[in-house]
Design a protein around this motif. Structure first.
Motif, PDB file in Angstrom:
ATOM      1  N   GLY A 246       0.078 -41.589 -42.004  1.00  0.00           N
ATOM      2  CA  GLY A 246       0.542 -40.641 -43.004  1.00  0.00           C
ATOM      3  C   GLY A 246      -0.611 -39.973 -43.732  1.00  0.00           C
ATOM      4  O   GLY A 246      -1.782 -40.299 -43.526  1.00  0.00           O
ATOM      5  N   ALA A 247      -0.293 -39.052 -44.599  1.00  0.00           N
ATOM      6  CA  ALA A 247      -1.291 -38.278 -45.338  1.00  0.00           C
ATOM      7  C   ALA A 247      -2.262 -39.172 -46.096  1.00  0.00           C
ATOM      8  O   ALA A 247      -3.455 -38.912 -46.144  1.00  0.00           O
ATOM      9  N   CYS A 248      -1.766 -40.246 -46.689  1.00  0.00           N
ATOM     10  CA  CYS A 248      -2.567 -41.117 -47.544  1.00  0.00           C
ATOM     11  C   CYS A 248      -3.273 -42.226 -46.771  1.00  0.00           C
ATOM     12  O   CYS A 248      -4.101 -42.941 -47.324  1.00  0.00           O
ATOM     13  N   GLY A 249      -2.921 -42.400 -45.514  1.00  0.00           N
ATOM     14  CA  GLY A 249      -3.522 -43.452 -44.717  1.00  0.00           C
ATOM     15  C   GLY A 249      -2.577 -44.578 -44.366  1.00  0.00           C
ATOM     16  O   GLY A 249      -2.919 -45.463 -43.590  1.00  0.00           O
ATOM     17  N   ILE A 250      -1.393 -44.567 -44.933  1.00  0.00           N
ATOM     18  CA  ILE A 250      -0.414 -45.580 -44.543  1.00  0.00           C
ATOM     19  C   ILE A 250      -0.071 -45.383 -43.076  1.00  0.00           C
ATOM     20  O   ILE A 250       0.130 -44.262 -42.617  1.00  0.00           O
TER      21      ILE A 250
ATOM     22  N   PHE B 227       5.368 -36.698 -42.161  1.00  0.00           N
ATOM     23  CA  PHE B 227       5.615 -35.305 -41.809  1.00  0.00           C
ATOM     24  C   PHE B 227       6.820 -35.132 -40.902  1.00  0.00           C
ATOM     25  O   PHE B 227       7.038 -34.069 -40.346  1.00  0.00           O
ATOM     26  N   GLY B 228       7.611 -36.197 -40.779  1.00  0.00           N
ATOM     27  CA  GLY B 228       8.829 -36.105 -39.990  1.00  0.00           C
ATOM     28  C   GLY B 228       9.853 -35.223 -40.662  1.00  0.00           C
ATOM     29  O   GLY B 228       9.866 -35.064 -41.883  1.00  0.00           O
ATOM     30  N   ASP B 229      10.722 -34.640 -39.877  1.00  0.00           N
ATOM     31  CA  ASP B 229      11.779 -33.777 -40.387  1.00  0.00           C
ATOM     32  C   ASP B 229      13.000 -34.647 -40.658  1.00  0.00           C
ATOM     33  O   ASP B 229      13.744 -35.006 -39.753  1.00  0.00           O
ATOM     34  N   GLY B 230      13.169 -35.027 -41.903  1.00  0.00           N
ATOM     35  CA  GLY B 230      14.272 -35.901 -42.285  1.00  0.00           C
ATOM     36  C   GLY B 230      13.972 -36.572 -43.606  1.00  0.00           C
ATOM     37  O   GLY B 230      13.122 -36.101 -44.361  1.00  0.00           O
TER      38      GLY B 230
ATOM     39  N   ILE C 261      -4.114 -30.142 -42.862  1.00  0.00           N
ATOM     40  CA  ILE C 261      -4.931 -31.165 -42.215  1.00  0.00           C
ATOM     41  C   ILE C 261      -4.037 -32.339 -41.854  1.00  0.00           C
ATOM     42  O   ILE C 261      -2.914 -32.449 -42.352  1.00  0.00           O
ATOM     43  N   GLU C 262      -4.537 -33.211 -41.016  1.00  0.00           N
ATOM     44  CA  GLU C 262      -3.736 -34.327 -40.521  1.00  0.00           C
ATOM     45  C   GLU C 262      -3.476 -35.378 -41.600  1.00  0.00           C
ATOM     46  O   GLU C 262      -2.380 -35.907 -41.725  1.00  0.00           O
ATOM     47  N   ASN C 263      -4.510 -35.711 -42.353  1.00  0.00           N
ATOM     48  CA  ASN C 263      -4.412 -36.663 -43.459  1.00  0.00           C
ATOM     49  C   ASN C 263      -5.688 -36.571 -44.289  1.00  0.00           C
ATOM     50  O   ASN C 263      -6.566 -35.755 -43.997  1.00  0.00           O
ATOM     51  N   CYS C 264      -5.786 -37.402 -45.305  1.00  0.00           N
ATOM     52  CA  CYS C 264      -6.916 -37.317 -46.240  1.00  0.00           C
ATOM     53  C   CYS C 264      -8.274 -37.575 -45.590  1.00  0.00           C
ATOM     54  O   CYS C 264      -9.303 -37.166 -46.137  1.00  0.00           O
TER      55      CYS C 264
END
Length: 113
Positions: free
Chosen positions: A6-10, A55-58, A78-81
């Motif tokens: 995810g964006a934050c690294g999770i 970034f999933g649609d839902g 961008i893909e993530n941080c």
């Protein structure tokens, strides 16, 4: 299952909420909700345990639906941080104080760049 960072690294693919959503497993949702109530002292019910990844649609669970980090990454395209020239910012530093595993993913990705 392939890693979904995810964006934050999770690692969303390891997230109990994401897994419960993908498997559509109500028993797993209840166990996750109970863990979240105990660990984070938040009000959450099994019906709230739905998320398709950053970034999933839902649906996105709780704060993820309004997450400043996710919004920022999307805005910067961008893909993530890990790919951000302004890393680390105050928002991600505050989040990583609570989610050290997410910081580990971001730091590893940054080292690979």
């Amino acid at each position: 299952m392939e890693k979904l960072i995810g964006a934050c690294g999770i690692n969303c693919s390891e997230c109990q909420t994401y897994i419960a959503t993908i498997k559509d497993d109500n028993e797993y949702r209840e166990k996750n909700a109970q863990r979240m109530r105990e660990q984070f002292n938040i009000k959450v019910e099994a019906a709230d345990i739905n998320c398709v990844g950053c970034f999933g649609d839902g649906p996105h669970i709780g704060y993820c639906s309004v997450c400043k980090i996710r919004t920022c990454v999307a805005h910067r395209q961008i893909e993530n941080c890990a790919y951000c020239q302004d890393y680390p910012c105050n928002d991600i530093e505050q989040f990583h104080q609570k989610a050290t595993h997410a910081k580990t993913y971001i730091e590893t990705l940054r080292d690979e760049l």
